[in-house]
Design an enzyme around this catalytic site. Sequence first.
Site, PDB file in Angstrom:
ATOM      1  N   LYS A 113      41.492  45.437  73.367  1.00 16.08           N
ATOM      2  CA  LYS A 113      41.884  45.800  74.745  1.00 16.08           C
ATOM      3  C   LYS A 113      42.607  44.630  75.410  1.00 16.08           C
ATOM      4  CE  LYS A 113      38.912  45.356  78.311  1.00 16.08           C
ATOM      5  NZ  LYS A 113      39.465  44.663  79.479  1.00 16.08           N
ATOM      6  N   ASN A 114      42.044  43.435  75.260  1.00 13.61           N
ATOM      7  CA  ASN A 114      42.604  42.292  75.987  1.00 13.61           C
ATOM      8  C   ASN A 114      43.926  41.800  75.419  1.00 13.61           C
ATOM      9  OD1 ASN A 114      40.468  42.447  77.699  1.00 13.61           O
ATOM     10  ND2 ASN A 114      39.506  40.511  77.089  1.00 13.61           N
ATOM     11  N   ARG A 170      41.785  44.432  86.999  1.00 13.96           N
ATOM     12  CA  ARG A 170      42.404  43.165  87.362  1.00 13.96           C
ATOM     13  C   ARG A 170      43.694  42.894  86.589  1.00 13.96           C
ATOM     14  NH1 ARG A 170      41.443  38.123  89.613  1.00 13.96           N
ATOM     15  NH2 ARG A 170      42.263  36.425  88.365  1.00 13.96           N
ATOM     16  N   CYS A 201      36.185  44.167  87.276  1.00 17.24           N
ATOM     17  CA  CYS A 201      34.728  43.987  87.220  1.00 17.24           C
ATOM     18  C   CYS A 201      34.256  43.087  88.353  1.00 17.24           C
ATOM     19  CB  CYS A 201      34.341  43.315  85.908  1.00 17.24           C
ATOM     20  SG  CYS A 201      34.333  44.422  84.497  1.00 17.24           S
ATOM     21  N   ARG A 260      37.142  35.701  91.308  1.00 15.78           N
ATOM     22  CA  ARG A 260      38.361  35.834  90.505  1.00 15.78           C
ATOM     23  C   ARG A 260      39.649  35.794  91.348  1.00 15.78           C
ATOM     24  NH1 ARG A 260      37.216  40.432  86.027  1.00 15.78           N
ATOM     25  NH2 ARG A 260      38.250  39.073  84.580  1.00 15.78           N
ATOM     26  N   PRO A 261      39.975  34.619  91.871  1.00 15.00           N
ATOM     27  CA  PRO A 261      41.185  34.495  92.698  1.00 15.00           C
ATOM     28  C   PRO A 261      42.482  34.553  91.876  1.00 15.00           C
ATOM     29  CG  PRO A 261      40.125  32.358  92.398  1.00 15.00           C
ATOM     30  CD  PRO A 261      39.254  33.360  91.708  1.00 15.00           C
ATOM     31  N   VAL A 262      43.617  34.496  92.565  1.00 14.26           N
ATOM     32  CA  VAL A 262      44.917  34.540  91.859  1.00 14.26           C
ATOM     33  C   VAL A 262      45.756  33.288  92.138  1.00 14.26           C
ATOM     34  CG1 VAL A 262      45.041  37.068  91.701  1.00 14.26           C
ATOM     35  CG2 VAL A 262      45.986  35.920  93.710  1.00 14.26           C
ATOM     36  N   ASP A 263      45.098  32.226  92.597  1.00 13.59           N
ATOM     37  CA  ASP A 263      45.827  31.012  92.966  1.00 13.59           C
ATOM     38  C   ASP A 263      46.646  30.423  91.808  1.00 13.59           C
ATOM     39  OD1 ASP A 263      43.219  30.623  91.928  1.00 13.59           O
ATOM     40  OD2 ASP A 263      43.253  28.518  92.502  1.00 13.59           O
ATOM     41  N   LEU A 264      46.136  30.529  90.586  1.00 13.96           N
ATOM     42  CA  LEU A 264      46.851  29.916  89.452  1.00 13.96           C
ATOM     43  C   LEU A 264      48.119  30.688  89.107  1.00 13.96           C
ATOM     44  CD1 LEU A 264      43.781  29.180  87.145  1.00 13.96           C
ATOM     45  CD2 LEU A 264      44.853  27.675  88.826  1.00 13.96           C
ATOM     46  N   ASP A 304      32.756  36.996  77.319  1.00 11.78           N
ATOM     47  CA  ASP A 304      32.689  38.453  77.131  1.00 11.78           C
ATOM     48  C   ASP A 304      31.622  38.860  76.108  1.00 11.78           C
ATOM     49  OD1 ASP A 304      34.630  38.830  78.983  1.00 11.78           O
ATOM     50  OD2 ASP A 304      36.217  39.369  77.581  1.00 11.78           O
ATOM     51  N   ILE A 346      32.273  30.256  82.828  1.00 13.75           N
ATOM     52  CA  ILE A 346      33.582  30.845  83.167  1.00 13.75           C
ATOM     53  C   ILE A 346      33.541  31.612  84.500  1.00 13.75           C
ATOM     54  CG2 ILE A 346      35.495  32.295  82.345  1.00 13.75           C
ATOM     55  CD1 ILE A 346      34.973  30.007  80.426  1.00 13.75           C
ATOM     56  N   ARG A 369      35.774  51.738  79.878  1.00 11.30           N
ATOM     57  CA  ARG A 369      36.936  50.886  80.114  1.00 11.30           C
ATOM     58  C   ARG A 369      37.275  50.063  78.872  1.00 11.30           C
ATOM     59  NH1 ARG A 369      36.234  46.874  84.510  1.00 11.30           N
ATOM     60  NH2 ARG A 369      38.204  46.310  83.567  1.00 11.30           N
TER      61      ARG A 369
HETATM   62  C1  UD1 Z   1      40.420  37.531  80.731  1.00  6.52           C
HETATM   63  C2  UD1 Z   1      39.818  38.706  80.021  1.00  6.52           C
HETATM   64  C3  UD1 Z   1      38.333  38.829  80.337  1.00  6.52           C
HETATM   65  C4  UD1 Z   1      37.632  37.508  80.012  1.00  6.52           C
HETATM   66  C5  UD1 Z   1      38.344  36.332  80.677  1.00  6.52           C
HETATM   67  C6  UD1 Z   1      37.781  34.983  80.255  1.00  6.52           C
HETATM   68  C7  UD1 Z   1      41.611  40.334  79.849  1.00  6.52           C
HETATM   69  C8  UD1 Z   1      42.162  41.655  80.247  1.00  6.52           C
HETATM   70  N1  UD1 Z   1      40.504  39.937  80.457  1.00  6.52           N
HETATM   71  O1  UD1 Z   1      40.264  37.765  82.120  1.00  6.52           O
HETATM   72  O2  UD1 Z   1      37.789  39.885  79.532  1.00  6.52           O
HETATM   73  O3  UD1 Z   1      36.303  37.555  80.501  1.00  6.52           O
HETATM   74  O4  UD1 Z   1      39.747  36.347  80.334  1.00  6.52           O
HETATM   75  O5  UD1 Z   1      37.835  34.855  78.883  1.00  6.52           O
HETATM   76  O6  UD1 Z   1      42.151  39.681  78.992  1.00  6.52           O
HETATM   77  N2  UD1 Z   1      40.747  31.868  87.937  1.00  6.52           N
HETATM   78  C9  UD1 Z   1      41.075  31.213  89.097  1.00  6.52           C
HETATM   79  N3  UD1 Z   1      42.317  31.434  89.616  1.00  6.52           N
HETATM   80  C10 UD1 Z   1      43.226  32.255  89.032  1.00  6.52           C
HETATM   81  C11 UD1 Z   1      42.885  32.904  87.833  1.00  6.52           C
HETATM   82  C12 UD1 Z   1      41.631  32.694  87.299  1.00  6.52           C
HETATM   83  O7  UD1 Z   1      40.276  30.467  89.656  1.00  6.52           O
HETATM   84  O8  UD1 Z   1      44.335  32.404  89.569  1.00  6.52           O
HETATM   85  C13 UD1 Z   1      39.404  31.652  87.366  1.00  6.52           C
HETATM   86  C14 UD1 Z   1      38.566  32.933  87.274  1.00  6.52           C
HETATM   87  O9  UD1 Z   1      37.944  33.233  88.501  1.00  6.52           O
HETATM   88  C15 UD1 Z   1      37.571  32.532  86.196  1.00  6.52           C
HETATM   89  C16 UD1 Z   1      38.403  31.638  85.273  1.00  6.52           C
HETATM   90  O10 UD1 Z   1      39.534  31.233  86.022  1.00  6.52           O
HETATM   91  O11 UD1 Z   1      36.510  31.798  86.755  1.00  6.52           O
HETATM   92  C17 UD1 Z   1      38.866  32.287  83.999  1.00  6.52           C
HETATM   93  O12 UD1 Z   1      39.455  33.537  84.312  1.00  6.52           O
HETATM   94  P1  UD1 Z   1      40.674  34.129  83.483  1.00  6.52           P
HETATM   95  O13 UD1 Z   1      40.766  33.414  82.176  1.00  6.52           O
HETATM   96  O14 UD1 Z   1      41.873  34.150  84.348  1.00  6.52           O
HETATM   97  O15 UD1 Z   1      40.172  35.600  83.244  1.00  6.52           O
HETATM   98  P2  UD1 Z   1      41.067  36.904  83.181  1.00  6.52           P
HETATM   99  O16 UD1 Z   1      42.395  36.564  82.615  1.00  6.52           O
HETATM  100  O17 UD1 Z   1      40.995  37.646  84.458  1.00  6.52           O
END
Ligand code: UD1
Length: 429
Positions: A22-23, A102, A126, A131-135, A316, A338, A408
């Site tokens: 899926k991922n 997401r 979930c 889970r912010p989007v700042d990055l 996961d 994480i 899902r």
């Molecule tokens: C992906 C996977 C999810 C897995 C996760 C970590 C998919 C569809 N989903 O989720 O199954 O649990 O990787 O292996 O592939 N973060 C920030 N700012 C950002 C983006 C992320 O602070 O802009 C933080 C998140 O809150 C979290 C950490 O970074 O604490 C890692 O998240 P991230 O690797 O981005 O997870 P996803 O890509 O959403």
Amino acid sequence: MDQIVVTGGQRLNGTIKISGAKNAALPLMIASLLSEEPLVLENVPDLADVNSLIRILTNHGVDHRVDGKRRGQMDMDGRTIHFSAQEIVDTVAPYELVAKMRASFWVIGPLLARMHEAKVSLPGGCAIGTRPVDLFIASLEAMGADITVDAGYVIAKASGGLKGAEYEFPKVSVGATHVAMMAATLASGQTVLKNAAREPEVVDLATCLTSMGARISGAGTSTIVINGVEKLHGARHRVLPDRIETGTYAMAVAMTGGEVLLKGAEPGLLQEVLDVLTKAGVAIEPVNEGIRVSRNGANLKAIDIVTDPYPGFPTDLQAQFMALMTKADGVSSIQETIFENRFMHVQELARLGANISLDGQNAKITGVSELTGAPVMATDLRASVSLVIAGLAATGKTTVSRVYHLDRGFERLEQKLSGCGAQIERISS
Ligand code: UD1
């Protein structure tokens, strides 16, 4: 709402076919937005998240066509889907569609790269932390995008196109790495992404983008270098096997005992997990067709783990491993590094008789000799499957509600488990 009813106590024996990941499928599907020409993806799993993303892509103007069944093809074999984004007619990804998942936020990268604009709702998914989007925003801004956040939407513009840049992620993010890498394929000049995620799904995306004409090196290491090109073309790509599904079923077999061939699984994608299971007393044997997992007789040993970005132990699989440790000999600890709110399964596992104490991001699990079936509630995708695993080893009946979380991410879960002797059924209401 559907429920899954598990009657525990059966050992698992047989073969489970591992689906496409899926991922990996989700970012690969999103990559179709980068080219006017079709992207054909093989081994796409039949999951609610895949279907949600198809709706989002359709809204942007992407056509899709699913190949019919081919001679010799089994129901468990993945689908082949052709995605064609000949013309992008809408660069807005609305709240109603993005809120469900997401990963749909990730369309922001290709839309911005190809159309020089995107308006994408802040994501849902979930409930496992903020889970912010700042990055995402910072990396796209580094490539020259002008980004504002207004009324729940991220509005991004790059008049004249994105420009290659050097960007170091302050924290490893799978999603932000996917998005920055996709965006950089069509940026002018060179982009260097440092502290990038090294997950196999990032490598799979890079391989697909490369067959679409992108110039990428270093995927799978923490520095990815992308030299922008003017256009990407069509390609055909096979989605890699799901390492999380593989680990989940390996843990199910470890929990119940028995012997199962995980067909199509690739051990190299989850070596850390296989090493941990081996230490716990599970027999793991890589074979030509996949991985053979067995546990006969011997008790499980308690093992401590810490979740980490790849190649560490995946978050996961944390909930599933916790379910396994509830019946191990002794005390084990799990540290979740994480996500900050990913222990929601603890109180549900406790309903089955598990002995778990929590201290912030740390869980201490004291093995018990018996779990007993009970009604439990699925809280997120991976947590819900941990309840199924625990139910397989509990005495009596476990009823899992809110199973839409499971749908899902786990394709044909009941069929795969019942094919190996588990007593599991879905009750639709
Ligand atoms: C992906 C996977 C999810 C897995 C996760 C970590 C998919 C569809 N989903 O989720 O199954 O649990 O990787 O292996 O592939 N973060 C920030 N700012 C950002 C983006 C992320 O602070 O802009 C933080 C998140 O809150 C979290 C950490 O970074 O604490 C890692 O998240 P991230 O690797 O981005 O997870 P996803 O890509 O959403």
